[in-house]
Write an enzyme that holds these catalytic residues in place. Sequence first.
Site, PDB file in Angstrom:
ATOM      1  N   GLY A   1     102.465 -29.848  -2.143  1.00 20.40           N
ATOM      2  CA  GLY A   1     103.510 -29.137  -1.409  1.00 20.40           C
ATOM      3  C   GLY A   1     103.424 -29.389   0.078  1.00 20.40           C
ATOM      4  O   GLY A   1     102.832 -30.374   0.521  1.00 20.40           O
TER       5      GLY A   1
ATOM      6  N   HIS B   1     106.704 -33.430   3.509  1.00 16.71           N
ATOM      7  CA  HIS B   1     107.238 -34.049   4.727  1.00 16.71           C
ATOM      8  C   HIS B   1     107.864 -35.382   4.327  1.00 16.71           C
ATOM      9  O   HIS B   1     107.918 -35.725   3.132  1.00 16.71           O
ATOM     10  CB  HIS B   1     106.130 -34.211   5.775  1.00 16.71           C
ATOM     11  CG  HIS B   1     104.879 -34.858   5.241  1.00 16.71           C
ATOM     12  ND1 HIS B   1     104.824 -36.177   4.861  1.00 16.71           N
ATOM     13  CD2 HIS B   1     103.642 -34.344   4.997  1.00 16.71           C
ATOM     14  CE1 HIS B   1     103.617 -36.465   4.443  1.00 16.71           C
ATOM     15  NE2 HIS B   1     102.875 -35.366   4.489  1.00 16.71           N
TER      16      HIS B   1
ATOM     17  N   HIS C   1     106.201 -37.680   1.777  1.00 22.99           N
ATOM     18  CA  HIS C   1     106.413 -37.357   0.351  1.00 22.99           C
ATOM     19  C   HIS C   1     107.792 -37.836  -0.105  1.00 22.99           C
ATOM     20  O   HIS C   1     107.944 -38.325  -1.223  1.00 22.99           O
ATOM     21  CB  HIS C   1     106.328 -35.844   0.128  1.00 22.99           C
ATOM     22  CG  HIS C   1     104.979 -35.260   0.386  1.00 22.99           C
ATOM     23  ND1 HIS C   1     104.715 -34.445   1.460  1.00 22.99           N
ATOM     24  CD2 HIS C   1     103.810 -35.362  -0.296  1.00 22.99           C
ATOM     25  CE1 HIS C   1     103.458 -34.061   1.430  1.00 22.99           C
ATOM     26  NE2 HIS C   1     102.874 -34.601   0.382  1.00 22.99           N
TER      27      HIS C   1
ATOM     28  N   GLN D   1      89.666 -29.411  -5.476  1.00 20.62           N
ATOM     29  CA  GLN D   1      89.386 -30.474  -4.509  1.00 20.62           C
ATOM     30  C   GLN D   1      89.049 -29.943  -3.119  1.00 20.62           C
ATOM     31  O   GLN D   1      88.922 -30.713  -2.185  1.00 20.62           O
ATOM     32  CB  GLN D   1      90.534 -31.483  -4.462  1.00 20.62           C
ATOM     33  CG  GLN D   1      91.842 -30.992  -3.910  1.00 20.62           C
ATOM     34  CD  GLN D   1      92.963 -32.006  -4.144  1.00 20.62           C
ATOM     35  OE1 GLN D   1      93.481 -32.147  -5.239  1.00 20.62           O
ATOM     36  NE2 GLN D   1      93.336 -32.729  -3.098  1.00 20.62           N
TER      37      GLN D   1
ATOM     38  N   GLY E   1     100.518 -41.895  -2.095  1.00 17.84           N
ATOM     39  CA  GLY E   1     100.645 -42.392  -0.726  1.00 17.84           C
ATOM     40  C   GLY E   1      99.433 -43.236  -0.344  1.00 17.84           C
ATOM     41  O   GLY E   1      98.285 -42.841  -0.586  1.00 17.84           O
TER      42      GLY E   1
ATOM     43  N   MET F   1     101.943 -39.362   8.955  1.00 18.97           N
ATOM     44  CA  MET F   1     102.403 -38.018   8.580  1.00 18.97           C
ATOM     45  C   MET F   1     101.406 -37.363   7.626  1.00 18.97           C
ATOM     46  O   MET F   1     100.858 -38.025   6.743  1.00 18.97           O
ATOM     47  CB  MET F   1     103.773 -38.093   7.913  1.00 18.97           C
ATOM     48  CG  MET F   1     104.850 -38.386   8.900  1.00 18.97           C
ATOM     49  SD  MET F   1     106.489 -38.158   8.189  1.00 18.97           S
ATOM     50  CE  MET F   1     107.478 -38.743   9.548  1.00 18.97           C
TER      51      MET F   1
HETATM   52  O1  PAF Z   1      97.260 -36.176  -2.143  1.00 17.13           O
HETATM   53  C1  PAF Z   1      97.451 -35.016  -2.577  1.00 17.13           C
HETATM   54  O2  PAF Z   1      98.350 -34.307  -2.168  1.00 17.13           O
HETATM   55  C2  PAF Z   1      96.522 -34.468  -3.636  1.00 17.13           C
HETATM   56  O3  PAF Z   1      95.214 -34.928  -3.455  1.00 17.13           O
HETATM   57  C3  PAF Z   1      97.006 -34.750  -5.078  1.00 17.13           C
HETATM   58  C4  PAF Z   1      97.052 -36.227  -5.365  1.00 17.13           C
HETATM   59  C5  PAF Z   1      98.376 -34.127  -5.272  1.00 17.13           C
HETATM   60  C6  PAF Z   1      96.043 -34.107  -6.080  1.00 17.13           C
HETATM   61  O4  PAF Z   1      95.951 -32.738  -5.907  1.00 17.13           O
END
Ligand code: PAF
Length: 272
Positions: A27, A30, A33, A57, A143, A180
């Site tokens: 979420g 920006h 994404h 994470q 990304g 970004m």
């Molecule tokens: O890059 C991210 O936003 C996160 O590490 C991901 C890949 C969505 C996993 O939670």
Amino acid sequence: MLIVRDLEDLRAARVKLGPLALVPTMGALHDGHISLLAAARETGLPVAASIFVNPLQFSPKEDLSRYPRDETGDLARLEAAGCDLAWLPQVEAMYPLGRATSIEVLGPSEGWEGAARPEHFRGVATVCAKLFNQTGAAVAVFGEKDWQQYQVIRRMVADLDLPVRIIGGPTVRESDGLAMSSRNRFMDEASRALAPLLHHAMQSAGTAILRGTQAAAALEAAQAGLTAAGFAVDYLALVEAATLREAAAPPGRLIAAAKLGGVRLLDNIKVG
Ligand code: PAF
């Protein structure tokens, strides 16, 4: 756009939409994404995005509760970007009581972000494997800004024969060069003004290396410049693109992490 919050509805959406191209996100969306959604769209498949701030994470030292959240804004951005399905799982559904399985990718996880954040890639690999299974995605887009994460996911998919094709989306930058990131909003004005220097120093080092300067000398000079400007550089290194092992010379990827104004900035560029 279908907005789905539990696995039963997700199964129904999968039947309706067929094979998907997935953009996993946490979420706080920006333009970076949005570019990944465009890459997903180019596959010709219906596009799904997941929004899940993955507690696995984050280390106990990192503030999970401080991670930016804007569900309403995110859903509006996804809708405007032509996303077909938004998958917003709850933590309890993602990690049921008694959960005892996680995925550990060695190789590209080791060192760099893996050293700075020991549990991080285990959490990323576990949640991504789950997201691939839940959505049955045929394609997933990551990304390149998080280069090490991208390589960890590619390694996992290859090693576990997961039936998903991984695509990398180029880093999207602000007009001054700053990559970004959802965390950029936490910088104060002075840090934000200084932040593009990281990318500029990396570009200069990359150019010097390609012109024949020893990588170690070019990186040392770049690091000294950044430190003098107020960055706390965690690492600045030339690595093999897929393994993340340190490389003495190009071709490779120049990767960096540096703290500025309390925000950890990550960046990487191709060298050679
Ligand atoms: O890059 C991210 O936003 C996160 O590490 C991901 C890949 C969505 C996993 O939670």
